[in-house]
Design a protein around this motif. Structure first.
Motif, PDB file in Angstrom:
ATOM      1  N   LYS A  98      11.128  -0.265  -0.197  1.00  0.00           N
ATOM      2  CA  LYS A  98      10.736   0.123  -1.768  1.00  0.00           C
ATOM      3  C   LYS A  98       9.837  -1.143  -1.984  1.00  0.00           C
ATOM      4  CE  LYS A  98      13.309   3.678  -1.084  1.00  0.00           C
ATOM      5  NZ  LYS A  98      12.713   4.872  -0.469  1.00  0.00           N
ATOM      6  N   GLU A  99       9.587  -2.200  -1.413  1.00  0.00           N
ATOM      7  CA  GLU A  99       8.992  -3.347  -1.897  1.00  0.00           C
ATOM      8  C   GLU A  99       7.297  -3.182  -1.588  1.00  0.00           C
ATOM      9  OE1 GLU A  99      10.966  -6.592   0.167  1.00  0.00           O
ATOM     10  OE2 GLU A  99      12.440  -6.500  -1.460  1.00  0.00           O
ATOM     11  N   PRO A 100       6.419  -3.778  -2.478  1.00  0.00           N
ATOM     12  CA  PRO A 100       5.020  -3.677  -2.380  1.00  0.00           C
ATOM     13  C   PRO A 100       4.385  -3.611  -0.981  1.00  0.00           C
ATOM     14  CG  PRO A 100       5.601  -5.181  -4.378  1.00  0.00           C
ATOM     15  CD  PRO A 100       6.964  -4.906  -3.509  1.00  0.00           C
ATOM     16  N   ALA A 101       4.800  -4.544  -0.089  1.00  0.00           N
ATOM     17  CA  ALA A 101       4.088  -4.724   1.083  1.00  0.00           C
ATOM     18  C   ALA A 101       4.178  -3.286   1.778  1.00  0.00           C
ATOM     19  CB  ALA A 101       4.745  -5.781   2.028  1.00  0.00           C
ATOM     20  N   HIS A 102       5.547  -2.893   1.616  1.00  0.00           N
ATOM     21  CA  HIS A 102       5.610  -1.242   2.502  1.00  0.00           C
ATOM     22  C   HIS A 102       5.037  -0.355   1.771  1.00  0.00           C
ATOM     23  CE1 HIS A 102       7.258   1.206   5.584  1.00  0.00           C
ATOM     24  NE2 HIS A 102       7.897   2.110   4.507  1.00  0.00           N
ATOM     25  N   LEU A 103       5.212  -0.065   0.298  1.00  0.00           N
ATOM     26  CA  LEU A 103       4.533   0.762  -0.372  1.00  0.00           C
ATOM     27  C   LEU A 103       2.906   0.944  -0.248  1.00  0.00           C
ATOM     28  CD1 LEU A 103       6.662   0.251  -3.668  1.00  0.00           C
ATOM     29  CD2 LEU A 103       6.768   2.444  -2.121  1.00  0.00           C
ATOM     30  N   ALA A 104       2.469  -0.259   0.274  1.00  0.00           N
ATOM     31  CA  ALA A 104       1.008  -0.381   0.399  1.00  0.00           C
ATOM     32  C   ALA A 104       0.634   0.682   1.445  1.00  0.00           C
ATOM     33  CB  ALA A 104       0.490  -1.701   0.600  1.00  0.00           C
ATOM     34  N   GLU A 156       4.738  -1.352  19.166  1.00  0.00           N
ATOM     35  CA  GLU A 156       5.587  -2.363  18.602  1.00  0.00           C
ATOM     36  C   GLU A 156       6.199  -1.558  17.534  1.00  0.00           C
ATOM     37  OE1 GLU A 156       3.478  -5.932  17.999  1.00  0.00           O
ATOM     38  OE2 GLU A 156       3.108  -6.180  20.230  1.00  0.00           O
ATOM     39  N   VAL A 157       7.396  -2.108  17.042  1.00  0.00           N
ATOM     40  CA  VAL A 157       8.020  -1.568  15.949  1.00  0.00           C
ATOM     41  C   VAL A 157       8.291  -2.581  14.924  1.00  0.00           C
ATOM     42  CG1 VAL A 157      10.325  -0.349  15.498  1.00  0.00           C
ATOM     43  CG2 VAL A 157       9.164   0.073  17.666  1.00  0.00           C
ATOM     44  N   ARG A 158       8.219  -2.443  13.963  1.00  0.00           N
ATOM     45  CA  ARG A 158       8.656  -3.234  12.659  1.00  0.00           C
ATOM     46  C   ARG A 158       9.975  -2.672  12.191  1.00  0.00           C
ATOM     47  NH1 ARG A 158       3.954  -3.776  10.354  1.00  0.00           N
ATOM     48  NH2 ARG A 158       4.381  -2.531   8.377  1.00  0.00           N
ATOM     49  N   LEU A 159      10.886  -3.489  11.995  1.00  0.00           N
ATOM     50  CA  LEU A 159      12.107  -2.782  11.303  1.00  0.00           C
ATOM     51  C   LEU A 159      12.085  -3.158   9.864  1.00  0.00           C
ATOM     52  CD1 LEU A 159      14.516  -3.724  14.117  1.00  0.00           C
ATOM     53  CD2 LEU A 159      13.393  -1.583  14.051  1.00  0.00           C
ATOM     54  N   VAL A 160      12.516  -1.993   9.112  1.00  0.00           N
ATOM     55  CA  VAL A 160      12.411  -2.468   7.718  1.00  0.00           C
ATOM     56  C   VAL A 160      14.120  -1.955   6.977  1.00  0.00           C
ATOM     57  CG1 VAL A 160       9.986  -2.452   7.126  1.00  0.00           C
ATOM     58  CG2 VAL A 160      11.348  -0.144   7.216  1.00  0.00           C
ATOM     59  N   SER A 161      14.397  -2.875   6.220  1.00  0.00           N
ATOM     60  CA  SER A 161      15.527  -2.411   5.428  1.00  0.00           C
ATOM     61  C   SER A 161      15.209  -1.290   4.225  1.00  0.00           C
ATOM     62  CB  SER A 161      16.147  -3.583   5.061  1.00  0.00           C
ATOM     63  OG  SER A 161      15.328  -3.980   3.662  1.00  0.00           O
ATOM     64  N   PHE A 162      16.275  -0.765   3.949  1.00  0.00           N
ATOM     65  CA  PHE A 162      16.341   0.266   2.700  1.00  0.00           C
ATOM     66  C   PHE A 162      15.628  -0.618   1.504  1.00  0.00           C
ATOM     67  CE2 PHE A 162      19.080   2.832   4.989  1.00  0.00           C
ATOM     68  CZ  PHE A 162      18.336   4.205   4.508  1.00  0.00           C
ATOM     69  N   THR A 163      15.886  -1.704   1.195  1.00  0.00           N
ATOM     70  CA  THR A 163      15.200  -2.494   0.136  1.00  0.00           C
ATOM     71  C   THR A 163      13.818  -2.868   0.379  1.00  0.00           C
ATOM     72  OG1 THR A 163      17.351  -3.640  -0.031  1.00  0.00           O
ATOM     73  CG2 THR A 163      15.876  -4.608  -1.373  1.00  0.00           C
ATOM     74  N   GLY A 164      13.596  -3.410   1.712  1.00  0.00           N
ATOM     75  CA  GLY A 164      12.173  -3.550   2.098  1.00  0.00           C
ATOM     76  C   GLY A 164      11.305  -2.361   1.999  1.00  0.00           C
ATOM     77  N   GLY A 178       7.578   4.899   0.159  1.00  0.00           N
ATOM     78  CA  GLY A 178       8.683   3.924   0.295  1.00  0.00           C
ATOM     79  C   GLY A 178       9.738   4.514   1.766  1.00  0.00           C
ATOM     80  N   GLN A 179       8.945   5.123   2.347  1.00  0.00           N
ATOM     81  CA  GLN A 179       9.850   5.495   3.661  1.00  0.00           C
ATOM     82  C   GLN A 179       9.347   5.340   4.964  1.00  0.00           C
ATOM     83  OE1 GLN A 179       9.363   9.845   2.816  1.00  0.00           O
ATOM     84  NE2 GLN A 179      11.550   9.755   1.971  1.00  0.00           N
ATOM     85  N   ILE A 180      10.092   5.525   5.986  1.00  0.00           N
ATOM     86  CA  ILE A 180       9.674   5.276   7.441  1.00  0.00           C
ATOM     87  C   ILE A 180       9.301   6.552   8.136  1.00  0.00           C
ATOM     88  CG2 ILE A 180      10.810   2.837   7.762  1.00  0.00           C
ATOM     89  CD1 ILE A 180      12.119   5.984   9.651  1.00  0.00           C
ATOM     90  N   PRO A 181       8.847   6.833   9.094  1.00  0.00           N
ATOM     91  CA  PRO A 181       7.933   5.929   9.891  1.00  0.00           C
ATOM     92  C   PRO A 181       6.642   5.692   9.205  1.00  0.00           C
ATOM     93  CG  PRO A 181       7.949   8.035  10.793  1.00  0.00           C
ATOM     94  CD  PRO A 181       8.650   8.258   9.883  1.00  0.00           C
ATOM     95  N   THR A 182       6.004   4.513   9.519  1.00  0.00           N
ATOM     96  CA  THR A 182       4.420   4.496   9.403  1.00  0.00           C
ATOM     97  C   THR A 182       3.793   4.119  10.724  1.00  0.00           C
ATOM     98  OG1 THR A 182       4.776   1.883   8.778  1.00  0.00           O
ATOM     99  CG2 THR A 182       4.772   3.558   6.903  1.00  0.00           C
ATOM    100  N   TYR A 183       2.657   4.068  10.725  1.00  0.00           N
ATOM    101  CA  TYR A 183       1.897   3.871  11.927  1.00  0.00           C
ATOM    102  C   TYR A 183       0.676   2.932  11.347  1.00  0.00           C
ATOM    103  CZ  TYR A 183      -1.326   5.254  15.924  1.00  0.00           C
ATOM    104  OH  TYR A 183      -2.191   5.359  16.958  1.00  0.00           O
ATOM    105  N   GLU A 184       0.445   1.771  12.135  1.00  0.00           N
ATOM    106  CA  GLU A 184      -0.549   1.166  12.114  1.00  0.00           C
ATOM    107  C   GLU A 184      -1.378   0.586  13.283  1.00  0.00           C
ATOM    108  OE1 GLU A 184       0.378  -2.475   9.130  1.00  0.00           O
ATOM    109  OE2 GLU A 184       2.247  -1.131   9.330  1.00  0.00           O
TER     110      GLU A 184
END
Ligand SMILES: N[C@@H](CCC(=O)N[C@@H](CS)C(=O)NCC(=O)O)C(=O)O
Length: 215
Positions: free
Chosen positions: A46-52, A36-44, A57-63
């Motif tokens: 850099k926010e704590p949830a993605h930085l965790a 599945e893919v979670r799309l993130v904005s440039f602002t998103g 603060g970049q893409i891609p990540t893998y969970e």
């Protein structure tokens, strides 16, 4: 367990497949793993949830369950480790394929990315045009060495591997520059990568998100 990756909500390349989620999608397609893919904005990003998940603060990540990864090299390696379609099982062949993964990301990608920096981040500087030939020369030098090693082979070391997947992904970033065409065997190598059904599915999936809307 569900695999979730992140990708740009809207990629700056408008769907050319150059954003790095494409290489992760490609690896997952080669391995036959649904995701599945979670799309993130440039602002998103850099926010704590993605930085965790991604400290830079970049893409891609893998969970996948409790596992959260960043860096495409690590992600593709994680996928490839469990799928012989991407890494041979014979120990020496496997070590060589992993070597090509590192080569793609540490020896070939840096000069390729430097072109992007020179054009987009430094293009307006007074010295930008003066620096450009140096940037191209460094890319040519690396491509020439790579072409020498590839020779007339189909892939870098025997069967297609995660090393080829990353190398083709890196080389694709040069397509627009025209420099790849100076090395016909590398251009053909990239075309072979792009022709793989798994790449085609990965490309189509990112395009479905990023293609400019038609009215
Ligand atoms: N070395 C990292 C690079 C990741 C990277 O540069 N991602 C880009 C997209 S392809 C990004 O998120 N750029 C937005 C930013 O850096 O703010 C990897 O291979 O995963």
């Amino acid at each position: 367990m569900t695999i979730t990756i992140t990708a740009f909500e809207r990629s700056p390349d408008g769907g050319k497949g150059l954003a790095r989620d494409t290489r992760v999608r490609w690896a997952l397609e080669e391995a036959g793993l649904p995701y599945e893919v979670r799309l993130v904005s440039f602002t998103g990003m850099k926010e704590p949830a993605h930085l965790a998940v991604h400290p830079f603060g970049q893409i891609p990540t893998y969970e996948e369950g409790d596992l959260a990864l960043f860096e495409t090299g690590a992600i593709v390696f994680h996928i490839a480790e469990r799928h012989p379609a991407l890494l041979p099982t014979e120990p020496d062949a496997r070590a060589r394929a992993i070597t090509w993964m590192f080569a793609a990301l540490s020896s070939v990608e840096p000069p390729v990315l430097d072109l992007q920096t020179a054009k987009f981040a430094e293009g307006d500087k007074s010295w930008a045009q003066e620096r450009m030939p140096l940037v191209f020369d460094r890319i040519r030098a690396r491509l020439s060495q790579l072409a020498d090693r590839l020779g007339d082979a189909e892939w870098l070391d025997g069967k297609f591997s995660a090393g080829d997947l990353l190398m083709v992904s890196v080389l694709l970033r040069l397509r627009m520059s025209g420099i790849l065409d100076e090395f016909p065997t590398l251009a053909a190598y990239v075309a072979r990568g792009e022709a793989r059904p798994a790449y085609q599915r990965a490309f189509a999936a990112q395009l479905a998100v990023n293609a400019p809307a038609t009215s």
